[in-house]
Design a protein around this motif. Structure first.
Motif, PDB file in Angstrom:
ATOM      1  N   MET A 143      14.164   5.455 -27.376  1.00  0.00           N
ATOM      2  CA  MET A 143      12.944   6.158 -26.966  1.00  0.00           C
ATOM      3  C   MET A 143      12.838   7.549 -27.577  1.00  0.00           C
ATOM      4  N   ILE A 144      13.926   8.304 -27.542  1.00  0.00           N
ATOM      5  CA  ILE A 144      13.864   9.701 -27.985  1.00  0.00           C
ATOM      6  C   ILE A 144      14.343   9.883 -29.429  1.00  0.00           C
ATOM      7  N   GLU A 145      14.784   8.795 -30.060  1.00  0.00           N
ATOM      8  CA  GLU A 145      15.219   8.804 -31.461  1.00  0.00           C
ATOM      9  C   GLU A 145      16.300   9.844 -31.719  1.00  0.00           C
ATOM     10  N   ARG A 146      17.263   9.881 -30.811  1.00  0.00           N
ATOM     11  CA  ARG A 146      18.410  10.759 -30.932  1.00  0.00           C
ATOM     12  C   ARG A 146      19.638  10.033 -30.382  1.00  0.00           C
ATOM     13  N   LYS A 147      20.790  10.384 -30.889  1.00  0.00           N
ATOM     14  CA  LYS A 147      22.041   9.824 -30.410  1.00  0.00           C
ATOM     15  C   LYS A 147      22.508  10.648 -29.212  1.00  0.00           C
ATOM     16  N   ILE A 148      22.999   9.954 -28.185  1.00  0.00           N
ATOM     17  CA  ILE A 148      23.502  10.621 -26.991  1.00  0.00           C
ATOM     18  C   ILE A 148      24.988  10.329 -26.874  1.00  0.00           C
ATOM     19  N   ARG A 149      25.784  11.386 -26.829  1.00  0.00           N
ATOM     20  CA  ARG A 149      27.229  11.258 -26.661  1.00  0.00           C
ATOM     21  C   ARG A 149      27.572  11.817 -25.284  1.00  0.00           C
ATOM     22  N   VAL A 150      28.267  11.007 -24.478  1.00  0.00           N
ATOM     23  CA  VAL A 150      28.496  11.369 -23.079  1.00  0.00           C
ATOM     24  C   VAL A 150      29.983  11.524 -22.794  1.00  0.00           C
ATOM     25  N   LEU A 151      30.312  12.556 -22.034  1.00  0.00           N
ATOM     26  CA  LEU A 151      31.641  12.747 -21.486  1.00  0.00           C
ATOM     27  C   LEU A 151      31.499  12.705 -19.974  1.00  0.00           C
ATOM     28  N   VAL A 152      32.184  11.771 -19.335  1.00  0.00           N
ATOM     29  CA  VAL A 152      32.138  11.639 -17.877  1.00  0.00           C
ATOM     30  C   VAL A 152      33.456  12.151 -17.309  1.00  0.00           C
ATOM     31  N   LEU A 153      33.350  13.085 -16.378  1.00  0.00           N
ATOM     32  CA  LEU A 153      34.525  13.672 -15.751  1.00  0.00           C
ATOM     33  C   LEU A 153      34.470  13.499 -14.241  1.00  0.00           C
ATOM     34  N   LYS A 154      35.611  13.283 -13.645  1.00  0.00           N
ATOM     35  CA  LYS A 154      35.727  13.346 -12.189  1.00  0.00           C
ATOM     36  C   LYS A 154      35.754  14.822 -11.799  1.00  0.00           C
ATOM     37  N   GLN A 155      35.467  15.106 -10.557  1.00  0.00           N
ATOM     38  CA  GLN A 155      35.435  16.495 -10.086  1.00  0.00           C
ATOM     39  C   GLN A 155      36.764  17.207 -10.367  1.00  0.00           C
ATOM     40  N   GLU A 156      37.870  16.510 -10.169  1.00  0.00           N
ATOM     41  CA  GLU A 156      39.186  17.115 -10.387  1.00  0.00           C
ATOM     42  C   GLU A 156      39.371  17.502 -11.863  1.00  0.00           C
ATOM     43  N   GLU A 157      38.927  16.631 -12.760  1.00  0.00           N
ATOM     44  CA  GLU A 157      39.031  16.924 -14.192  1.00  0.00           C
ATOM     45  C   GLU A 157      38.149  18.110 -14.562  1.00  0.00           C
ATOM     46  N   PHE A 158      36.949  18.120 -13.993  1.00  0.00           N
ATOM     47  CA  PHE A 158      36.019  19.204 -14.289  1.00  0.00           C
ATOM     48  C   PHE A 158      36.585  20.547 -13.836  1.00  0.00           C
ATOM     49  N   GLU A 159      37.257  20.570 -12.705  1.00  0.00           N
ATOM     50  CA  GLU A 159      37.834  21.818 -12.199  1.00  0.00           C
ATOM     51  C   GLU A 159      38.874  22.378 -13.161  1.00  0.00           C
ATOM     52  N   LYS A 160      39.540  21.507 -13.933  1.00  0.00           N
ATOM     53  CA  LYS A 160      40.553  21.961 -14.882  1.00  0.00           C
ATOM     54  C   LYS A 160      39.940  22.510 -16.172  1.00  0.00           C
ATOM     55  N   ILE A 161      38.875  21.867 -16.651  1.00  0.00           N
ATOM     56  CA  ILE A 161      38.333  22.252 -17.969  1.00  0.00           C
ATOM     57  C   ILE A 161      36.866  22.644 -17.928  1.00  0.00           C
ATOM     58  N   GLY A 162      36.265  22.675 -16.771  1.00  0.00           N
ATOM     59  CA  GLY A 162      34.818  22.845 -16.658  1.00  0.00           C
ATOM     60  C   GLY A 162      34.259  24.206 -16.965  1.00  0.00           C
ATOM     61  N   GLU A 163      35.087  25.232 -16.963  1.00  0.00           N
ATOM     62  CA  GLU A 163      34.568  26.576 -17.203  1.00  0.00           C
ATOM     63  C   GLU A 163      33.884  26.687 -18.561  1.00  0.00           C
ATOM     64  N   LYS A 164      34.404  25.966 -19.540  1.00  0.00           N
ATOM     65  CA  LYS A 164      33.810  25.968 -20.889  1.00  0.00           C
ATOM     66  C   LYS A 164      32.372  25.457 -20.834  1.00  0.00           C
ATOM     67  N   PHE A 165      32.141  24.376 -20.080  1.00  0.00           N
ATOM     68  CA  PHE A 165      30.799  23.807 -20.003  1.00  0.00           C
ATOM     69  C   PHE A 165      29.849  24.740 -19.262  1.00  0.00           C
ATOM     70  N   CYS A 166      30.367  25.422 -18.268  1.00  0.00           N
ATOM     71  CA  CYS A 166      29.537  26.355 -17.500  1.00  0.00           C
ATOM     72  C   CYS A 166      29.093  27.523 -18.362  1.00  0.00           C
ATOM     73  N   SER A 167      29.978  27.991 -19.241  1.00  0.00           N
ATOM     74  CA  SER A 167      29.651  29.161 -20.048  1.00  0.00           C
ATOM     75  C   SER A 167      28.889  28.811 -21.322  1.00  0.00           C
ATOM     76  N   GLU A 168      29.134  27.632 -21.900  1.00  0.00           N
ATOM     77  CA  GLU A 168      28.524  27.299 -23.184  1.00  0.00           C
ATOM     78  C   GLU A 168      27.430  26.240 -23.086  1.00  0.00           C
ATOM     79  N   GLY A 169      27.342  25.566 -21.968  1.00  0.00           N
ATOM     80  CA  GLY A 169      26.380  24.478 -21.843  1.00  0.00           C
ATOM     81  C   GLY A 169      25.135  24.874 -21.083  1.00  0.00           C
ATOM     82  N   LEU A 170      24.172  23.974 -21.100  1.00  0.00           N
ATOM     83  CA  LEU A 170      22.941  24.143 -20.339  1.00  0.00           C
ATOM     84  C   LEU A 170      23.007  23.229 -19.123  1.00  0.00           C
TER      85      LEU A 170
END
Length: 183
Positions: A143-170
């Motif tokens: 539909m959107i003519e773009r490739k989507i790459r997904v990373l799925v994390l559990k809450q525990e995993e996100f707590e370990k590495i999630g700060e990067k996504f909070c600061s650099e992601g939307l």
């Protein structure tokens, strides 16, 4: 879609860059290199957008930094057009809301920086139905003519590495406020 309304490809790139992520700040030469355009072509469009009040400029030493004018009355509408152009609105509505217990969702990578590279990096946090996710992504990519790459994390995993996504992601989705859309 947006390039049929706005014929200047450089202007479209600037709108994507600054209105997808209004925290982006860039200077002329940096934009010229990123877009593969001449500095003159970028300067003309920067000046037009600044004169219209859509961009703000600030002198830092000998360089002039540009960013989106979030106080401009058309800012929300232009941002909505940009996100619709990239298909982000469809991504939020059709993927995140139907996947189970999505606690957080972020866009990272080029799109978080305002670069339309054709690849959307999505980070989902929670208990996700991965088979259903893949079927939705397959449909959305067409539909959107773009490739989507997904990373799925559990809450525990996100707590370990999630700060990067909070600061650099939307941030797209926050379970504590499901009607909230950062983008």
């Amino acid at each position: 879609m947006i390039d049929s309304l706005i014929t200047s490809k450089t202007r479209v790139k600037l709108l994507l860059k600054f209105f997808l992520n209004p925290e982006n700040r860039s200077y002329l030469r940096e934009l010229s290199e990123e877009f593969g355009e001449s500095t003159n072509a970028v300067r003309v469009e920067l000046n037009r957008l600044a004169e219209a009040g859509l961009l703000q400029s600030q002198d830092e030493g000998r360089t002039k930094l540009y960013k989106a004018n979030t106080k401009h009355p058309l800012f929300p509408e232009i941002r909505a057009i940009v996100t619709k152009t990239l298909g982000i609105d469809q991504l939020v509505d059709q993927v995140i809301r139907r996947l189970g217990n999505v606690e957080l969702a972020f866009i990272t990578g080029d799109y978080a920086k305002g670069i339309d590279s054709g690849l959307i990096d999505l980070v989902l946090v929670g208990d996700i139905d991965r088979a259903y996710l893949q079927s939705l992504i397959d449909k959305l990519e067409k539909m959107i003519e773009r490739k989507i790459r997904v990373l799925v994390l559990k809450q525990e995993e996100f707590e370990k590495i999630g700060e990067k996504f909070c600061s650099e992601g939307l941030l797209l989705w926050n379970q504590l406020n499901p009607n909230f859309h950062e983008v």
